[in-house]
Motif scaffolding. Structure first.
Motif, PDB file in Angstrom:
ATOM      1  N   SER A  92       0.695  -1.188  -0.152  1.00  0.00           N
ATOM      2  CA  SER A  92      -0.036  -0.025   0.047  1.00  0.00           C
ATOM      3  C   SER A  92       0.824   1.195   0.011  1.00  0.00           C
ATOM      4  N   ASP A  93       2.243   1.346   0.495  1.00  0.00           N
ATOM      5  CA  ASP A  93       3.034   2.209   0.448  1.00  0.00           C
ATOM      6  C   ASP A  93       4.336   1.990   0.484  1.00  0.00           C
ATOM      7  N   PRO A  94       4.621   1.497  -0.776  1.00  0.00           N
ATOM      8  CA  PRO A  94       6.021   0.627  -1.065  1.00  0.00           C
ATOM      9  C   PRO A  94       7.296   1.381  -0.826  1.00  0.00           C
ATOM     10  N   ASN A  95       7.063   2.849  -0.749  1.00  0.00           N
ATOM     11  CA  ASN A  95       8.261   3.667  -0.662  1.00  0.00           C
ATOM     12  C   ASN A  95       8.562   3.849   0.522  1.00  0.00           C
ATOM     13  N   MET A  96       7.697   3.493   1.494  1.00  0.00           N
ATOM     14  CA  MET A  96       8.197   3.709   3.206  1.00  0.00           C
ATOM     15  C   MET A  96       8.613   2.190   3.601  1.00  0.00           C
ATOM     16  N   ILE A  97      10.007   2.212   4.252  1.00  0.00           N
ATOM     17  CA  ILE A  97      10.551   1.296   4.777  1.00  0.00           C
ATOM     18  C   ILE A  97      10.562   1.469   6.365  1.00  0.00           C
ATOM     19  N   ILE A  98       9.495   0.614   7.268  1.00  0.00           N
ATOM     20  CA  ILE A  98       9.622   0.962   8.447  1.00  0.00           C
ATOM     21  C   ILE A  98      10.728  -0.041   9.293  1.00  0.00           C
ATOM     22  N   ILE A  99      11.352   0.679  10.151  1.00  0.00           N
ATOM     23  CA  ILE A  99      12.409   0.199  10.896  1.00  0.00           C
ATOM     24  C   ILE A  99      11.946  -0.358  12.274  1.00  0.00           C
ATOM     25  N   LYS A 100      11.539  -1.261  12.359  1.00  0.00           N
ATOM     26  CA  LYS A 100      10.996  -1.860  13.696  1.00  0.00           C
ATOM     27  C   LYS A 100      12.128  -2.093  14.872  1.00  0.00           C
ATOM     28  N   LYS A 101      13.356  -2.322  14.294  1.00  0.00           N
ATOM     29  CA  LYS A 101      14.163  -2.740  15.402  1.00  0.00           C
ATOM     30  C   LYS A 101      15.691  -2.405  14.668  1.00  0.00           C
ATOM     31  N   GLY A 102      16.485  -1.783  15.545  1.00  0.00           N
ATOM     32  CA  GLY A 102      17.787  -1.508  15.224  1.00  0.00           C
ATOM     33  C   GLY A 102      18.259  -0.092  15.116  1.00  0.00           C
ATOM     34  N   ASP A 103      19.462   0.141  15.496  1.00  0.00           N
ATOM     35  CA  ASP A 103      20.010   1.615  15.701  1.00  0.00           C
ATOM     36  C   ASP A 103      20.492   2.052  14.537  1.00  0.00           C
ATOM     37  N   THR A 104      19.922   2.925  14.046  1.00  0.00           N
ATOM     38  CA  THR A 104      20.182   3.384  12.588  1.00  0.00           C
ATOM     39  C   THR A 104      21.130   4.853  12.569  1.00  0.00           C
ATOM     40  N   SER A 105      21.449   5.154  13.981  1.00  0.00           N
ATOM     41  CA  SER A 105      22.160   6.527  14.246  1.00  0.00           C
ATOM     42  C   SER A 105      23.592   6.340  13.151  1.00  0.00           C
ATOM     43  N   SER A 106      24.090   5.113  13.173  1.00  0.00           N
ATOM     44  CA  SER A 106      25.532   5.206  12.571  1.00  0.00           C
ATOM     45  C   SER A 106      25.364   5.002  11.171  1.00  0.00           C
ATOM     46  N   TRP A 107      24.258   4.800  10.494  1.00  0.00           N
ATOM     47  CA  TRP A 107      23.998   4.720   9.104  1.00  0.00           C
ATOM     48  C   TRP A 107      24.382   5.922   8.227  1.00  0.00           C
ATOM     49  N   PRO A 108      24.570   5.615   7.001  1.00  0.00           N
ATOM     50  CA  PRO A 108      24.820   6.926   6.051  1.00  0.00           C
ATOM     51  C   PRO A 108      23.583   7.750   6.114  1.00  0.00           C
ATOM     52  N   ILE A 109      22.287   7.113   6.076  1.00  0.00           N
ATOM     53  CA  ILE A 109      21.206   7.798   6.317  1.00  0.00           C
ATOM     54  C   ILE A 109      20.456   7.487   7.315  1.00  0.00           C
ATOM     55  N   PRO A 110      20.552   8.144   8.554  1.00  0.00           N
ATOM     56  CA  PRO A 110      19.495   7.578   9.735  1.00  0.00           C
ATOM     57  C   PRO A 110      18.180   7.471   9.395  1.00  0.00           C
ATOM     58  N   ALA A 111      17.319   6.665  10.179  1.00  0.00           N
ATOM     59  CA  ALA A 111      15.824   6.571   9.835  1.00  0.00           C
ATOM     60  C   ALA A 111      15.194   8.111  10.531  1.00  0.00           C
ATOM     61  N   ARG A 112      14.114   8.550  10.346  1.00  0.00           N
ATOM     62  CA  ARG A 112      13.425   9.231  10.723  1.00  0.00           C
ATOM     63  C   ARG A 112      12.120   8.954  11.289  1.00  0.00           C
ATOM     64  N   LYS A 113      11.399   9.701  12.054  1.00  0.00           N
ATOM     65  CA  LYS A 113      10.095   9.472  12.829  1.00  0.00           C
ATOM     66  C   LYS A 113       8.846   9.704  12.089  1.00  0.00           C
ATOM     67  N   GLU A 114       8.112   9.036  11.601  1.00  0.00           N
ATOM     68  CA  GLU A 114       6.672   8.956  11.101  1.00  0.00           C
ATOM     69  C   GLU A 114       5.954   9.811  11.753  1.00  0.00           C
ATOM     70  N   ASN A 115       5.391  10.885  11.466  1.00  0.00           N
ATOM     71  CA  ASN A 115       4.499  11.790  12.017  1.00  0.00           C
ATOM     72  C   ASN A 115       3.047  11.253  12.734  1.00  0.00           C
ATOM     73  N   GLN A 116       2.401  10.247  11.835  1.00  0.00           N
ATOM     74  CA  GLN A 116       1.267   9.887  12.373  1.00  0.00           C
ATOM     75  C   GLN A 116       1.380   8.859  13.550  1.00  0.00           C
ATOM     76  N   LYS A 117       2.212   7.778  13.217  1.00  0.00           N
ATOM     77  CA  LYS A 117       2.269   6.578  13.993  1.00  0.00           C
ATOM     78  C   LYS A 117       3.703   6.785  14.784  1.00  0.00           C
ATOM     79  N   GLY A 118       4.543   7.488  14.601  1.00  0.00           N
ATOM     80  CA  GLY A 118       5.943   7.351  15.431  1.00  0.00           C
ATOM     81  C   GLY A 118       6.722   6.521  14.983  1.00  0.00           C
ATOM     82  N   ASN A 119       6.600   5.618  13.893  1.00  0.00           N
ATOM     83  CA  ASN A 119       7.617   4.683  13.439  1.00  0.00           C
ATOM     84  C   ASN A 119       8.834   5.349  12.930  1.00  0.00           C
TER      85      ASN A 119
END
Length: 587
Positions: A92-119
């Motif tokens: 339904s939203d294939p452009n969004m990859i939800i990170i349910k587990k893992g520390d992304t702070s050291s990744w080249p592009i860290p994950a950010r929070k989704e406005n609605q659900k906070g994922n």
């Protein structure tokens, strides 16, 4: 390593995986075709799921866009770098990859929070960039431009470790898709084997230029670019003429002198011309008058008296004396009139001559002034004329530059083929030098292929990696290679080579996945040996070898060849029941 594949679809059969050999088995009911078994049981769908969760495309025809699946998410828990992560994705939203587990702070592009659900989430593009950098150290970035064209990408590299039968990945060992371009497999394999992939990239850039040149020459041959480029011989002539014309105008401007009262002088010259023409016209009239007056003077003579007497005598009449007397008086009067008229004509004649003389004097003065003015006009110009000449010079210089550029382009076009041949030879020299420098890495690949093929057949196969004028070539030989089964075993052996070499460089996904179609048409003995090779390599490297099989195919070889039962996953699939497949539903 993949630990778990799951979904929030209630009927989905979650898969728990482990280190070493993992065999996903599907029961095939009698009479079912391979296509029916794939669609119903879901062995091939596991591979689709892995690609889906590793950033694969999700087009409108994707299974995850199906009405019965689109609202559900699918997830995978696996090792990424030095940590275990869990990601989810939905059709339904294939452009969004939800990170349910893992520390992304050291990744080249860290994950950010989704406005609605906070994922925590990433875009699919960002996810692929992270995967490429963490798993293969590709150096990928989100920005794609001409500098990143024809470089290694995660999606291209991972497809050698998770081959897709539906992309015809089992055609040749060096291609992971039938649509894969030469540059892509040359760059990808160079990267995976540890040789200089940038040389293969440069080769493709040359091919691009050659293709563009071919199209351009074709267009020129058809006359499509004559007005844009032209031919060398025609442009050489045009350039010579344009440069000569520009040089002349430059010289003219160099000698140009501006006169502030140029237009007043032009007006004066025009007035002088009119005045001189008027005086000349007057002289013509006066000369005509003089001629007429001269003629009048000549004709003004009274008739003699004796001529009158003679006339009457001839008529037989003798005039009386008093008549003759009166005639003489009349003649005398007539002579007086003639004398007066003659005096008048002579006065008019003199007046006309004086007018001519006066006009000539004025003409002389006017002519002298006209000559003076014309000399000024000829040696000077108006300021706006100067500007016009400058403007004209600018246009001519621009035209010269344009012709020159077209001329150089035409010359370059005619000589470009030779330059490309030189560039190819230079790349061949670079590739040969790189092969010499990376000889140890190449030997590792060659020996590893020989070892793996020797494990399957009595006579070892061979991997040849050589240089060519079109980039690196890869050739594979195993006895009986013309058969489909042997060809598939070439692919198997090469995948094992890539897995081993990339792991030694501390890179790679930590798993290899093979669809059961890789083993189609392969003898049971070789299938058993291949599973053993995969098991041993996975245990040696501490990675995962995942393979799918139909139960009847797995049962074809006896346990003494290879006891596969110990590695079969507890979650079995079947096409016998509506809920027997991976999704637990049919559609």
């Amino acid at each position: 390593m993949i630990h778990k594949i799951y979904s929030n679809l209630p009927s989905f059969k979650n898969l728990e995986l482990h280190t070493g050999l993992n065999i996903l088995v599907s029961d095939k009911t009698p009479g079912s075709t391979d296509q029916q078994t794939r669609n119903r049981a879901g062995k091939t769908t596991v591979i689709k799921l892995i690609h889906f969760l590793l950033g694969g495309d999700c087009n409108n025809d994707s299974i995850f866009k199906h009405d019965k699946l689109i609202e559900y998410y699918f997830g995978m828990e696996f090792d990424l770098g030095d940590q275990r992560v869990c990601v989810e994705r939905s059709g339904s939203d294939p452009n969004m990859i939800i990170i349910k587990k893992g520390d992304t702070s050291s990744w080249p592009i860290p994950a950010r929070k989704e406005n609605q659900k906070g994922n925590l989430f990433l875009s699919n593009t960002e996810w692929k960039v992270n995967l490429g950098n963490i798993i293969f150290s590709t150096g990928e970035s989100k920005k794609r431009d001409k500098n990143t064209k024809y470089t290694p990408t995660f999606r291209s590299l991972i497809s050698y470790f998770v081959r897709r039968e539906y992309d015809n990945a089992f055609g040749t060992p060096y291609e992971q898709s039938k649509d894969q371009k030469r540059w892509d497999w040359q760059v990808a394999l160079s990267f995976l084997l540890g040789i200089d992939w940038k040389i293969s990239r440069k080769w493709q850039l040359v091919r691009d230029k050659e293709k563009a040149l071919k199209e351009l020459k074709k267009g020129i041959g058809e006359g499509l670019f004559d007005s844009i480029i032209g031919t060398v011989k025609n442009l050489r002539t045009d350039l010579a003429i344009a440069e000569s014309s520009t040089k002349e105008l430059k010289e003219q401007l160099k000698n140009f002198r501006v006169h502030k009262q140029y237009y007043k002088l032009e007006e004066e010259a025009s007035t002088l011309t009119l005045q001189m023409n008027k005086l000349a016209d007057q002289n013509v009239i006066n000369n005509q008058l003089i001629k007429e007056l001269d003629d009048s003077l000549s004709s003004e003579q009274p008739p003699p008296v004796d001529s009158v007497d003679k006339l009457y005598k001839e008529a037989g009449i003798v005039l009386p004396n008093n008549v003759s007397k009166r005639y003489e008086d009349l003649l005398k009067f007539h002579n007086t009139i003639i004398e007066n008229r003659k005096t008048y004509i002579e006065q008019e004649l003199e007046k006309a001559k004086e007018n001519i003389e006066k006009n000539n004097e004025n003409l002389k003065k006017l002519s002298e002034r006209q000559s003076e003015v014309m000399n000024i006009l000829q040696s000077h110009g108006a300021l706006d004329q100067y500007y016009k000449l400058q403007e004209e010079l600018t246009k001519k210089e621009a035209n010269v530059e344009s012709i020159k550029n077209r001329y150089n382009a035409a010359k370059q076009l005619e000589s470009q083929t030779t330059l490309f041949e030189i560039e190819r030879k230079q790349l061949l020299v670079s590739l040969t030098r790189d092969f010499q420098e990376q000889n140890e890495k190449l030997n590792k690949a060659i020996l590893a292929f020989e070892k793996f093929s020797k494990s399957l057949y009595e006579e070892a196969g061979s991997l040849t990696i050589d240089e060519s004028i079109n980039g690196p070539n890869f050739e594979f030989r195993i006895q009986g290679e013309k058969s489909r089964g042997v060809n598939n075993m070439q692919i198997f052996c090469f995948d094992m080579v890539l897995t081993k070499l990339i792991h030694e460089r501390k890179l790679g996904p930590g798993f290899v996945v093979h669809d059961s179609h890789l083993f189609d048409a392969t003898e049971e003995r070789q299938v058993a040996k291949a599973l053993k090779v995969g098991l041993n390599l996975a245990n040696e490297l501490g990675i995962q070898y995942i393979v799918s099989f139909n139960t009847d195919d797995l049962n074809k070889f006896s346990p003494h060849l290879f006891d596969a039962s110990k590695y079969v996953l507890p979650q079995k699939l079947t096409d016998a029941r509506e809920d027997g497949g991976l999704f637990g539903i049919r559609f």
